[in-house]
Motif scaffolding. Sequence first.
Motif, PDB file in Angstrom:
ATOM      1  N   HIS A  36       0.846  -1.190   0.000  1.00  0.00           N
ATOM      2  CA  HIS A  36       0.000   0.000   0.000  1.00  0.00           C
ATOM      3  C   HIS A  36       0.880   1.237   0.000  1.00  0.00           C
ATOM      4  O   HIS A  36       2.054   1.181   0.353  1.00  0.00           O
ATOM      5  N   CYS A  37       0.285   2.368  -0.435  1.00  0.00           N
ATOM      6  CA  CYS A  37       1.038   3.624  -0.483  1.00  0.00           C
ATOM      7  C   CYS A  37       1.362   4.073   0.940  1.00  0.00           C
ATOM      8  O   CYS A  37       0.473   4.120   1.792  1.00  0.00           O
ATOM      9  N   PRO A  38       2.633   4.413   1.249  1.00  0.00           N
ATOM     10  CA  PRO A  38       2.975   4.811   2.618  1.00  0.00           C
ATOM     11  C   PRO A  38       2.353   6.160   3.005  1.00  0.00           C
ATOM     12  O   PRO A  38       2.262   6.475   4.182  1.00  0.00           O
ATOM     13  N   HIS A  39       1.908   6.944   2.008  1.00  0.00           N
ATOM     14  CA  HIS A  39       1.345   8.268   2.307  1.00  0.00           C
ATOM     15  C   HIS A  39      -0.159   8.190   2.543  1.00  0.00           C
ATOM     16  O   HIS A  39      -0.656   8.604   3.584  1.00  0.00           O
ATOM     17  N   CYS A  40      -0.907   7.663   1.557  1.00  0.00           N
ATOM     18  CA  CYS A  40      -2.371   7.665   1.682  1.00  0.00           C
ATOM     19  C   CYS A  40      -2.929   6.307   2.090  1.00  0.00           C
ATOM     20  O   CYS A  40      -4.135   6.170   2.270  1.00  0.00           O
ATOM     21  N   LYS A  41      -2.045   5.293   2.254  1.00  0.00           N
ATOM     22  CA  LYS A  41      -2.425   3.955   2.741  1.00  0.00           C
ATOM     23  C   LYS A  41      -3.329   3.188   1.775  1.00  0.00           C
ATOM     24  O   LYS A  41      -3.841   2.129   2.135  1.00  0.00           O
ATOM     25  N   LYS A  61       4.775   8.766  -9.300  1.00  0.00           N
ATOM     26  CA  LYS A  61       3.846   9.332  -8.297  1.00  0.00           C
ATOM     27  C   LYS A  61       2.713   8.356  -8.014  1.00  0.00           C
ATOM     28  O   LYS A  61       2.261   7.628  -8.893  1.00  0.00           O
ATOM     29  N   CYS A  62       2.222   8.360  -6.750  1.00  0.00           N
ATOM     30  CA  CYS A  62       1.077   7.527  -6.376  1.00  0.00           C
ATOM     31  C   CYS A  62      -0.137   7.933  -7.204  1.00  0.00           C
ATOM     32  O   CYS A  62      -0.395   9.117  -7.399  1.00  0.00           O
ATOM     33  N   ARG A  63      -0.909   6.926  -7.698  1.00  0.00           N
ATOM     34  CA  ARG A  63      -2.083   7.201  -8.544  1.00  0.00           C
ATOM     35  C   ARG A  63      -3.108   8.045  -7.803  1.00  0.00           C
ATOM     36  O   ARG A  63      -3.797   8.874  -8.400  1.00  0.00           O
ATOM     37  N   TYR A  64      -3.210   7.884  -6.470  1.00  0.00           N
ATOM     38  CA  TYR A  64      -4.293   8.526  -5.718  1.00  0.00           C
ATOM     39  C   TYR A  64      -3.861   9.850  -5.111  1.00  0.00           C
ATOM     40  O   TYR A  64      -4.492  10.869  -5.325  1.00  0.00           O
ATOM     41  N   CYS A  65      -2.757   9.839  -4.337  1.00  0.00           N
ATOM     42  CA  CYS A  65      -2.419  11.062  -3.597  1.00  0.00           C
ATOM     43  C   CYS A  65      -1.307  11.852  -4.278  1.00  0.00           C
ATOM     44  O   CYS A  65      -0.979  12.946  -3.845  1.00  0.00           O
ATOM     45  N   LYS A  66      -0.728  11.317  -5.369  1.00  0.00           N
ATOM     46  CA  LYS A  66       0.299  12.017  -6.169  1.00  0.00           C
ATOM     47  C   LYS A  66       1.590  12.295  -5.404  1.00  0.00           C
ATOM     48  O   LYS A  66       2.423  13.078  -5.846  1.00  0.00           O
TER      49      LYS A  66
HETATM   50 ZN   LIG Z   1      -0.738   7.526  -2.101  1.00  0.00          ZN
END
Ligand SMILES: [Zn+2]
Length: 253
Positions: A36-41, A61-66
């Motif tokens: 999972h993304c460490p920023h937005c989980k 970049k993360c698809r969701y939180c960039k």
């Molecule tokens: Zn993210």
Amino acid sequence: MWHIVSIIFGALVGSFLNVCIFRLPKKESIIWPGSHCPHCKKPIKFYDNIPLISYILLMGKCRYCKNPISFQYPLVEGTTALCSLFLIMKFGPSLSYLFYFALVAALIVITVIDLYHQIIPDVINLPGIGVGLIASLILPQNTFLNSLIGALLGGGSLFIVGTLYQWFFKREGMGGGDVKLLAMIGAFLGWKAVILTILLSSLIGSITGIIIMVLKGKDFKYAIPFGPFLSLGAVISLFYGESLINWYLYLNR
Ligand SMILES: [Zn+2]
């Protein structure tokens, strides 16, 4: 054909090594839960988890939180894929390829974890010594005696250096992790490679140490981790050990 297979296999294993690098120091399971993304989980979908390709498609970049995805991901995947390719070129599709790829994969994980945390997890080192000894019974490149002497020489020499250093300077210079790491390298590559690994890693380590000292000023008190240099020395020994030893013997005829 095998070249392409080895690159894809290497990149996939590299993706798994990234998981190990993040989770082993935290003593988390390397199988569950999924990434999972460490920023937005947010859980990472399988189509965003393709080694190397997803990083390029998502432009890092993360698809969701960039938020940026660590460059460590493509770097480890690319390095593992390249090592896999070089190993298949050297050994062909064989058991030797698999065993040496296992060694290189372990060294990649150890290098990155040691750089971040200054530790080398026993969970890789200790089974690695066992695997190296068993592999010597099967592989044509090694004998059990050579592997056993390699492990004892590797572990023993660094243990003595570490003990003497601590005795003289009253602080730890060589961690127990380094001792077990060189024992593992010796079990896989034999005693000659241990000597070559010590020479190469001390040389590259000293040069790097001097460069860091010059760049950061003379006040250089903190120890740089030795694991990455031992790993690099072992990989050079694995690929070029015979040529280097022959070249040395040729010069000293
Ligand atoms: Zn993210």
